[in-house]
Design an enzyme around this catalytic site. Structure first.
Site, PDB file in Angstrom:
ATOM      1  N   ASP A 147      42.817  35.855  47.636  1.00 26.34           N
ATOM      2  CA  ASP A 147      42.940  37.069  46.820  1.00 26.34           C
ATOM      3  C   ASP A 147      42.272  38.246  47.822  1.00 26.34           C
ATOM      4  OD1 ASP A 147      40.279  36.026  46.070  1.00 26.34           O
ATOM      5  OD2 ASP A 147      40.321  37.827  44.933  1.00 26.34           O
ATOM      6  N   GLU A 148      42.892  39.308  47.533  1.00 29.24           N
ATOM      7  CA  GLU A 148      42.241  40.760  48.095  1.00 29.24           C
ATOM      8  C   GLU A 148      41.881  40.606  49.515  1.00 29.24           C
ATOM      9  OE1 GLU A 148      40.252  42.430  43.959  1.00 29.24           O
ATOM     10  OE2 GLU A 148      39.181  41.103  45.320  1.00 29.24           O
ATOM     11  N   PRO A 149      42.897  40.236  50.404  1.00 26.94           N
ATOM     12  CA  PRO A 149      42.687  40.332  52.110  1.00 26.94           C
ATOM     13  C   PRO A 149      42.155  41.825  52.453  1.00 26.94           C
ATOM     14  CG  PRO A 149      44.838  40.018  51.591  1.00 26.94           C
ATOM     15  CD  PRO A 149      44.360  39.982  50.319  1.00 26.94           C
ATOM     16  N   GLU A 206      48.427  35.896  45.907  1.00 25.44           N
ATOM     17  CA  GLU A 206      48.654  36.567  47.383  1.00 25.44           C
ATOM     18  C   GLU A 206      49.125  35.618  48.414  1.00 25.44           C
ATOM     19  OE1 GLU A 206      45.443  39.640  45.877  1.00 25.44           O
ATOM     20  OE2 GLU A 206      46.278  37.419  45.165  1.00 25.44           O
ATOM     21  N   HIS A 266      35.778  37.872  50.428  1.00 25.71           N
ATOM     22  CA  HIS A 266      34.676  37.167  49.476  1.00 25.71           C
ATOM     23  C   HIS A 266      33.859  36.200  49.968  1.00 25.71           C
ATOM     24  CE1 HIS A 266      36.547  39.646  46.149  1.00 25.71           C
ATOM     25  NE2 HIS A 266      38.001  38.920  46.551  1.00 25.71           N
TER      26      HIS A 266
END
Length: 532
Positions: free
Chosen positions: A313-315, A365, A250
């Site tokens: 988050d969300e790597p 995460e 992001h």
């Protein structure tokens, strides 16, 4: 004379529900006169100075309604605080927010006692809600009232997302007021995402043009004075402010001025217009750590709260694996290109945070990635399912939850009200008190302050707020009766909260005919379902 409006909803109902409330069935009414009532407090406490003035305005800006009140006239609210605040007193995790409100029959005063000014703020809100919705400034059956109250959870939050739709400073302050009205105490600001970088960097060394290129427009950023103003206003209302700068994913908005901050992986980046939108940070590039260090040196001190949200988050592991330079560096270090690189990056951030006396706060995460080396004092935010609470608690980590409280996903308020974080604890419970609470998250991709954001947040976030404060689920119809009134009180204070029942909410009149809510078809209605 306009007749008074009577009925079941004429008596005020409090939100969130206090820990203990005693009102006599046959007790006399109490009433306040705008010209005769005053609040007595220590004027050296600037938090009390602000909030007493705030509530005097809010309580008496409505017109008297109906017949002249009867009962005992209350001339004074006396506020006694053990530990007075000064301009260096900020809300903190675990601050004492307890209070009592007491009236002795026959007396013309009510006493509010609290250990801290922040507890006094919570008590003032409850006192303001005691006033009858209609018929003037009456506390029904208030003679001899006793309220004893304290929160179940110390972390009760709301997340705002100015990175998707910019939120002006006055609007942020309005939301802080709404939070305080519902006894929420943590404002989480998601300042950056792929869409925009909302902090003014024009005076930063080396990185002065990040906001010029990374924001929607340079005018749609927060200056240092803006941030200071938000933090100071939140202090006066008993709300902590926690900034979030989301990475390593992001970060597209950061890279528009400095492309080398991101990994280069066009073959695995699915965005049709923005080929690097999903690219994570190039964690092998020292510039990535330098920009984070600069960020903390420039604005970290504006936020007195020790917790600093690092995102996490969300790597996007596939991107690292598709960047030849990153793969070569990882191989030279003996790292794989997914979890090893992620944990390497988190360790680097942790070292920088320590230099600035900040404590890691991040999405789940930072804990759940294989081999995670999250600092032992970190706060982990569970967002992918509350079942994960048992893992974080058993791992010894302070935990907050937001999984069931994504406001942008909508849904009836009862969905938010039914989610008690404690119900997800395993058989071993939480003996060390690591479950700190939670927050409702307003992801603003499809919401903005000018149209639909208020109604998306409120009153659903208020439903979650009661669980976090009281920790007790009430019968839904009884809770709806109280929340309907709270929603009307919010509307009267300028918040465009959505209705949850058939009622009328005006400046001086509140009417609700039914204590239940009946809808005969599915919502949203199925084309095959006949209308009611």
């Amino acid at each position: 004379m306009t007749p008074p409006v009577s009925g079941p909803d004429d008596t005020p109902r409090l939100w969130p529900q206090p820990k203990q409330l005693l009102l006599g069935e046959d007790a006399d009414d109490l009433f306040l006169g705008p010209d005769t009532f005053s609040i007595e407090y220590d004027e050296t406490d600037d938090i009390l100075v602000y909030n007493t003035a705030y509530y005097m305005i809010e309580m008496f800006k409505r017109k008297p309604f109906g017949d002249a009140p009867s009962g005992t006239s209350i001339k004074k609210l006396i506020i006694n605080v053990e530990a007075l605040a000064d301009q260096t007193t900020y809300p903190t995790l675990g601050m004492d927010e307890s209070y009592t409100l007491t009236h002795s029959e026959g007396k013309q005063e009510i006493v509010l006692e609290a250990k801290t000014s922040f507890g006094a703020i919570r008590g003032l809100e409850t006192f303001s809600q005691l006033l009858q919705m209609n018929r003037g400034f009456v506390i029904k059956k208030g003679a001899g009232l006793q309220i004893e109250d304290a929160p179940k959870y110390p972390w009760r939050g709301l997340m705002l997302d100015p990175a998707r739709h910019y939120i002006t400073v006055p609007e942020v302050k309005k939301q802080i007021d709404a939070m305080s009205q519902n006894k929420l105490n943590v404002l989480h600001m998601h300042f950056t995402d792929g869409e925009s970088f909302t902090i003014d960097t024009s005076e930063w060394p080396k990185f002065s043009n990040i906001s010029e290129f990374g924001s929607y427009h340079p005018s749609l950023t927060y200056s240092k004075s803006d941030l200071q103003s938000i933090v100071e206003y939140a202090r006066l209302r008993g709300v902590r402010v926690i900034p979030e700068f989301d990475h390593p994913a992001h970060m597209a908005s950061w890279s528009l001025s400095h492309p080398s901050l991101l990994a280069d992986c066009p073959t695995v980046n699915p965005h049709p217009e923005w080929p690097r939108y999903y690219s994570p940070a190039d964690v092998t590039n020292p510039l990535v750590y330098e920009v984070f260090d600069t960020l903390l040196s420039e604005i970290g001190g504006i936020f007195p709260d020790p917790y600093f949200h690092v995102g996490g988050d969300e790597p996007h592991y596939d991107c690292w694996a598709a960047d030849e330079n990153i793969v070569a560096w990882a191989n030279s270090q003996g790292y794989n290109t997914d979890t090893d690189l992620y944990n390497y990056y988190q360790r680097g951030l942790g070292e920088i945070l320590k230099r600035y006396n900040k404590t890691t706060h991040g999405w789940a995460e930072i804990f759940s990635v294989e081999g995670a080396s999250v600092p032992s004092d970190a706060v982990v935010e569970v967002w992918q399912g509350n079942d994960q609470i048992t893992d974080t608690i058993s791992g010894g980590y302070k935990t907050i939850v937001s999984s069931d409280w994504y406001l942008d996903l909508g849904g009836d308020w009862t969905k938010f009200y039914a989610s008690d974080p404690a119900s997800y604890l395993g058989a071993d419970g939480d003996p060390d008190g690591l479950l700190l609470g939670g927050e409702s998250c307003m992801w603003n991709a499809a919401f903005d302050e000018r149209t639909n954001m208020d109604a998306a947040i409120w009153p659903n976030a208020a439903a979650a707020a009661e669980i976090l404060w009281t920790g007790v689920l009430e019968d839904v119809d009884k809770a709806r009766t109280r929340l309907s009134q709270q929603r009307c009180r919010m509307v009267r204070r300028g918040v465009r909260a959505a209705p949850i029942a058939e009622d009328y909410c005006g400046d001086d009149l509140y009417v609700r005919k039914s204590l239940t809510y009946y809808y005969t078809c599915d919502f949203p209605a199925s084309p095959e379902t006949p209308p009611p």
